[in-house]
Design an enzyme around this catalytic site. Structure first.
Site, PDB file in Angstrom:
ATOM      1  N   CYS A 194      12.252  -5.384 -11.820  1.00 34.35           N
ATOM      2  CA  CYS A 194      13.214  -4.451 -11.232  1.00 34.35           C
ATOM      3  C   CYS A 194      13.347  -3.176 -12.065  1.00 34.35           C
ATOM      4  O   CYS A 194      14.161  -3.113 -12.987  1.00 34.35           O
ATOM      5  CB  CYS A 194      14.570  -5.122 -11.088  1.00 34.35           C
ATOM      6  SG  CYS A 194      14.485  -6.742 -10.318  1.00 34.35           S
ATOM      7  N   ALA A 249      15.686   6.804  -9.056  1.00 32.84           N
ATOM      8  CA  ALA A 249      14.722   6.752 -10.155  1.00 32.84           C
ATOM      9  C   ALA A 249      13.483   5.973  -9.712  1.00 32.84           C
ATOM     10  O   ALA A 249      13.273   4.836 -10.067  1.00 32.84           O
ATOM     11  CB  ALA A 249      15.359   6.090 -11.380  1.00 32.84           C
ATOM     12  N   TRP A 305      13.430  -1.290  -3.511  1.00 33.86           N
ATOM     13  CA  TRP A 305      11.993  -1.461  -3.308  1.00 33.86           C
ATOM     14  C   TRP A 305      11.429  -2.445  -4.316  1.00 33.86           C
ATOM     15  O   TRP A 305      10.440  -2.166  -4.991  1.00 33.86           O
ATOM     16  CB  TRP A 305      11.248  -0.144  -3.435  1.00 33.86           C
ATOM     17  CG  TRP A 305      11.696   0.877  -2.429  1.00 33.86           C
ATOM     18  CD1 TRP A 305      12.706   0.756  -1.530  1.00 33.86           C
ATOM     19  CD2 TRP A 305      11.138   2.165  -2.225  1.00 33.86           C
ATOM     20  NE1 TRP A 305      12.827   1.873  -0.787  1.00 33.86           N
ATOM     21  CE2 TRP A 305      11.875   2.769  -1.193  1.00 33.86           C
ATOM     22  CE3 TRP A 305      10.109   2.860  -2.803  1.00 33.86           C
ATOM     23  CZ2 TRP A 305      11.590   4.037  -0.731  1.00 33.86           C
ATOM     24  CZ3 TRP A 305       9.813   4.131  -2.359  1.00 33.86           C
ATOM     25  CH2 TRP A 305      10.553   4.714  -1.340  1.00 33.86           C
ATOM     26  N   GLU A 336     -11.781   0.011  14.146  1.00 33.74           N
ATOM     27  CA  GLU A 336     -12.616   0.706  15.129  1.00 33.74           C
ATOM     28  C   GLU A 336     -13.861  -0.109  15.484  1.00 33.74           C
ATOM     29  O   GLU A 336     -14.303  -0.126  16.618  1.00 33.74           O
ATOM     30  CB  GLU A 336     -13.004   2.081  14.600  1.00 33.74           C
ATOM     31  CG  GLU A 336     -11.811   3.029  14.583  1.00 33.74           C
ATOM     32  CD  GLU A 336     -12.067   4.267  13.730  1.00 33.74           C
ATOM     33  OE1 GLU A 336     -13.243   4.673  13.642  1.00 33.74           O
ATOM     34  OE2 GLU A 336     -11.090   4.797  13.164  1.00 33.74           O
ATOM     35  N   TRP A 337     -14.441  -0.761  14.477  1.00 28.79           N
ATOM     36  CA  TRP A 337     -15.652  -1.556  14.757  1.00 28.79           C
ATOM     37  C   TRP A 337     -15.397  -2.651  15.770  1.00 28.79           C
ATOM     38  O   TRP A 337     -16.263  -3.031  16.532  1.00 28.79           O
ATOM     39  CB  TRP A 337     -16.182  -2.208  13.465  1.00 28.79           C
ATOM     40  CG  TRP A 337     -16.635  -1.228  12.441  1.00 28.79           C
ATOM     41  CD1 TRP A 337     -17.014   0.056  12.641  1.00 28.79           C
ATOM     42  CD2 TRP A 337     -16.747  -1.461  11.036  1.00 28.79           C
ATOM     43  NE1 TRP A 337     -17.358   0.643  11.440  1.00 28.79           N
ATOM     44  CE2 TRP A 337     -17.194  -0.264  10.455  1.00 28.79           C
ATOM     45  CE3 TRP A 337     -16.510  -2.563  10.217  1.00 28.79           C
ATOM     46  CZ2 TRP A 337     -17.423  -0.130   9.085  1.00 28.79           C
ATOM     47  CZ3 TRP A 337     -16.741  -2.448   8.856  1.00 28.79           C
ATOM     48  CH2 TRP A 337     -17.184  -1.232   8.294  1.00 28.79           C
ATOM     49  N   GLY A 360     -10.840  -2.653  20.892  1.00 31.09           N
ATOM     50  CA  GLY A 360      -9.475  -2.950  21.318  1.00 31.09           C
ATOM     51  C   GLY A 360      -8.849  -4.124  20.613  1.00 31.09           C
ATOM     52  O   GLY A 360      -7.691  -4.072  20.201  1.00 31.09           O
ATOM     53  N   GLU A 370      -0.652   9.555  -0.722  1.00 29.51           N
ATOM     54  CA  GLU A 370      -1.191  10.684  -1.479  1.00 29.51           C
ATOM     55  C   GLU A 370      -0.475  10.803  -2.817  1.00 29.51           C
ATOM     56  O   GLU A 370      -1.067  11.099  -3.824  1.00 29.51           O
ATOM     57  CB  GLU A 370      -1.029  11.994  -0.689  1.00 29.51           C
ATOM     58  CG  GLU A 370      -1.835  12.062   0.580  1.00 29.51           C
ATOM     59  CD  GLU A 370      -1.187  11.273   1.710  1.00 29.51           C
ATOM     60  OE1 GLU A 370      -0.032  10.847   1.555  1.00 29.51           O
ATOM     61  OE2 GLU A 370      -1.844  11.066   2.728  1.00 29.51           O
ATOM     62  N   ASN A 414      -2.227  10.934  -6.207  1.00 25.56           N
ATOM     63  CA  ASN A 414      -2.131  12.185  -6.959  1.00 25.56           C
ATOM     64  C   ASN A 414      -1.825  11.896  -8.410  1.00 25.56           C
ATOM     65  O   ASN A 414      -2.315  12.567  -9.316  1.00 25.56           O
ATOM     66  CB  ASN A 414      -1.014  13.067  -6.386  1.00 25.56           C
ATOM     67  CG  ASN A 414      -1.528  13.893  -5.218  1.00 25.56           C
ATOM     68  OD1 ASN A 414      -2.742  13.971  -5.007  1.00 25.56           O
ATOM     69  ND2 ASN A 414      -0.623  14.493  -4.480  1.00 25.56           N
TER      70      ASN A 414
END
Lengths: 283, 471
Positions: free
Chosen positions: B169, B175, B203, B405-406, B409, B451, B455
């Protein structure tokens, strides 16, 4: 009360390194065997045998003095022994042969006999067959050579006081219960480790992915036990050390895949079906 | 001879730059900083596909466990957004919750790489279970193992290895990225017998299942981050898991994180307003001891960050397992389904897609295992860990996205695990998973999760590069 003497049993469990049950088998290019450059693991029936030996001890720690795993195979067979040790066997014996050596069942039986003569075992629990060659004959041959009692295809094993052994076998339409005395050879059927009635067999369960909560499956080698297995002793022997000769007596002439299934067709109605069957001369 | 030359070069340059001599030399690209990884010469260098016998057996065990126990429950756990107790029990039974913990403290006493292997194999089947195992092992256990006194280790590690899930935690509403700004306070009670912790965390992975909490709190806010200390708490010491979020604050919260607004972001507050226990036996006190027993010079905030460094390798392992799992499912499917009279996988574009994905997974795996081995060898690995985490999380998202995608559906439905793999790949970059990423950047907004964290990996790598080259 008369104290009953516990029979202290030394158990030998032969384990075979065979092609993993999940591997798709392919015919080798020379047509005389299968492609062995694939994942190997312990023959599942032998895994059941190791598990049963450990359960015997867990049920009554005083009953079993030692559990030894024996394997005949190339250098890599040591992994198989180590797996047995990680499951809970105490020590291992490895009879080394060069890679791709075929060791026929009778040679295996001879080798196990020599090991039994060298050390002292009262009970041999072994797989009823290996899933690679499916010979299923080593146990019987070994019992014959040693003139020991044998109980093949055991689905339940109980070892009582003073070396009394009770083995349950599944036969057509029911169960057969055998009783005998140690020393004895027991070969394992799929359902051996099941505690209750008829839980699904380990091998079938894996391939059919049935209920995973079933406790009949041989245990995993847990991480702490893997680390402990590292410290257990594996004795390495050469066939010559035991006066053994593994020269094959049989020659594999050819290995081929089963005939490919040809696709079926669909019919609209019964009449058409009957016509088709007649056409194929099946009616 | 060659090896000698290779070894000599960095040594000489280090000496030179230490002495502050010869600008020309220290400015040359050869003159690296002290972080330089040396290249010791060994007789027979091995490929990264080499593992010890134990590691191979361990992989086999975890794989079987994942396929036989976790696999059949994965879909249900995802739908119910909670862990199946039998999965957690299985993790304990197989020694997967104390992988590096010493055997005399009921652990498995395996290597760090073993933990990485376990996380990878679990993630192949269910990345959420992998994260639970990863956080528990590489954060909670590691903090106690590396920084706890013998007494603390004996008190907490055996339970963590055998029966109690741990939770780390650190992050708070205000923070996340800036962990040093945490506001949870720890005040010594008037009697001086125990600490009272005040604050809330958010979280927090594993919070739903956890019974042991490592809580970071400030004992002296006037000292800034130097006042930050780590406390070990058991749930009954007054840790409250916020009710509202309880149903989503599971390892299963991945989906929520990836696809919904910030108001539904999982939040597990460890309000421990009344944590108290008597002197000496006090866990708070003993937890506090972690602070000075081993590394007097290091604040616990620094501990947190240092641990996060190696935690990155765990996340990388989770990501390669995830990518491989998605790949296995989708490619298997493409070689079963026929369209236009041939197997979907046999279309050249598909084959090339598979090839590209396989290259990426292989590259990420090599980065990850290399970082793990460096760590195990006790050599600098910060940069390599950041690289592994960065690349693995990028390719995990790419591969799991492509996998959907391969399969067309059906990949988009919940009948196949592919959409879950993809959701979980998003989280790989989330600061919720405490990757060092979140620590210093301001990127913990849901839209920029991915990102942002990567980053920061870039930032970490860039800083190390700068250190090597700046004059």
């Amino acid at each position: 009360m008369r104290p009953t003497l516990p029979s202290l049993i030394n158990v030998l469990v032969p384990v075979k390194r065979s092609i993993d049950y999940a591997v798709k088998i392919r015919i080798a290019s020379d047509g005389k065997g299968v492609d062995t450059n694939v994942k190997h693991s312990m023959n599942p029936f032998d895994e059941i045998a190791v598990e049963e030996a450990i359960r015997l001890r867990e049920k009554d720690p005083k009953l079993v003095t030692s559990i030894t795993a024996l394997s005949i195979g190339p250098a890599k067979a040591v992994d198989t022994i180590r797996t047995a040790l990680a499951m809970g066997a105490d020590s291992g014996i490895h009879i080394t042969v060069p890679d791709n050596t075929v060791v026929e069942p009778i040679s295996v039986a001879h080798a196990i006999k020599k090991v039994i003569e060298k050390n002292k075992y009262e009970l041999v629990i072994m797989g009823k067959q290996a899933i690679d060659d499916d010979s299923g004959s080593t146990g019987g041959m070994l019992a014959g050579m040693l003139n020991w009692g044998q109980a093949s295809f055991a689905s339940k094993l109980q070892v009582g006081q003073e070396g009394k052994v009770q083995v349950t076998r599944e036969i057509d339409g029911g169960l057969e219960v055998l009783e005998g005395k140690l020393p004895m050879i027991v070969t394992t059927d799929l359902r051996l480790n099941g505690e209750n009635s008829y839980p699904l067999p380990a091998v079938a369960k894996r391939t059919l992915s049935a209920d995973p909560t079933d406790s009949s499956e041989p245990r995993y080698a847990s991480l702490p036990n893997i680390m402990k297995a590292k410290k257990k002793k594996i004795e390495t022997l050469k066939p010559e050390d035991l006066g053994l000769d593994f020269t094959p007596r049989l020659e594999t002439v050819s290995v081929s895949e089963p005939a490919k299934r040809t696709g079926g067709g669909k019919v609209e109605n019964v009449d058409e079906l009957v016509a088709k069957l007649k056409e194929a001369a099946l009616l | 001879m060659l090896s000698r030359t290779l070894r000599a070069a960095p040594l000489r340059s280090r000496l030179v730059s230490h002495a502050g001599a010869s600008r020309a030399i220290s400015a040359s690209p050869i003159a690296r900083g002290v972080q330089e990884i040396t290249r010791p010469a060994i007789e027979t260098p091995l490929s990264l596909w080499n593992f010890t016998e134990e590691e191979n057996m361990l992989r086999e065990t975890v794989k079987r466990f994942a396929e036989e126990v976790v696999g059949p429950r994965a879909h249900d756990m995802d739908e119910k957004e909670m862990m199946d107790p039998e999965v957690i029990q299985g993790l304990f039974d197989n020694g997967l919750m104390g992988i590096e913990t010493p055997a005399d403290l009921s652990g498995s006493e395996c290597s760090f790489t073993s933990a990485i292997i376990a996380v990878e194999e679990l993630a192949r089947v269910d990345p959420s279970v992998a994260v639970l195992c990863d956080v528990h092992n590489t954060l909670v256990n590691t903090v106690l193992r590396l920084y706890g006194s013998k007494e603390i280790q004996e008190k907490w590690l055996p339970d963590l290895a055998t029966s109690k899930v741990g939770s780390f935690c650190l992050t708070e509403p205000n923070a996340g990225s800036d962990a040093f700004a945490l506001q949870t306070t720890a005040k010594l009670d008037k009697s001086g017998d125990f600490y009272v912790l005040n604050g809330s965390k958010c979280w927090i992975s594993n919070s739903g299942e956890a019974e042991t909490f490592l809580v970071f709190a400030n004992v002296d806010p006037s000292k800034g981050y130097k006042g930050i200390t780590c406390f070990a708490l058991s749930k009954d010491m007054g840790v409250e898991i916020a009710k509202k979020e309880k149903k989503v604050s599971r390892a299963r919260l991945d989906r929520v994180d990836a696809s919904s607004g910030s108001d539904r972001l999982p939040r597990a507050s460890c309000h421990s307003t009344t944590s108290r226990s008597p002197r000496r036996t006090s866990s708070e006190r003993s937890a506090r001891a972690t602070r000075w027993v081993r590394r007097r010079h290091m604040s616990d905030g620094q501990i947190a960050i240092e641990i996060l460094n190696e935690g990155r390798i765990g996340i990388a392992a989770q990501m390669i397992g995830l990518a491989q799992g998605a790949f296995d499912h989708a490619v298997g499917y493409a070689y079963q389904r026929k369209q236009f009279g041939k197997l979907v996988g046999d279309f050249q574009k598909m084959g090339h897609d598979f090839a590209e994905a396989a290259i990426k997974i292989e590259a990420a795996r090599l980065l990850t295992y290399n970082a793990a081995r460096l760590k195990e060898e006790g050599r600098p690995f910060t940069q390599q860990a950041a690289m592994a985490k960065y690349y693995a999380s990028v390719i995990a998202q790419e591969v799991s996205g492509a996998a959907i995608e391969w399969t067309g559906g059906v990949g988009f439905t919940r009948d196949l695990p592919l959409e879950k793999f993809w959701r979980d790949s998003k989280i790989g970059g989330s600061p919720r998973w405490r990757n060092g990423a979140g620590l210093r950047s301001g990127a913990d907004k849901s839209g920029a999760i991915y990102e942002g964290t990567n980053n920061i990996q870039l930032e970490t790598i860039a800083k190390l590069i700068r250190k090597e080259y700046v004059q």
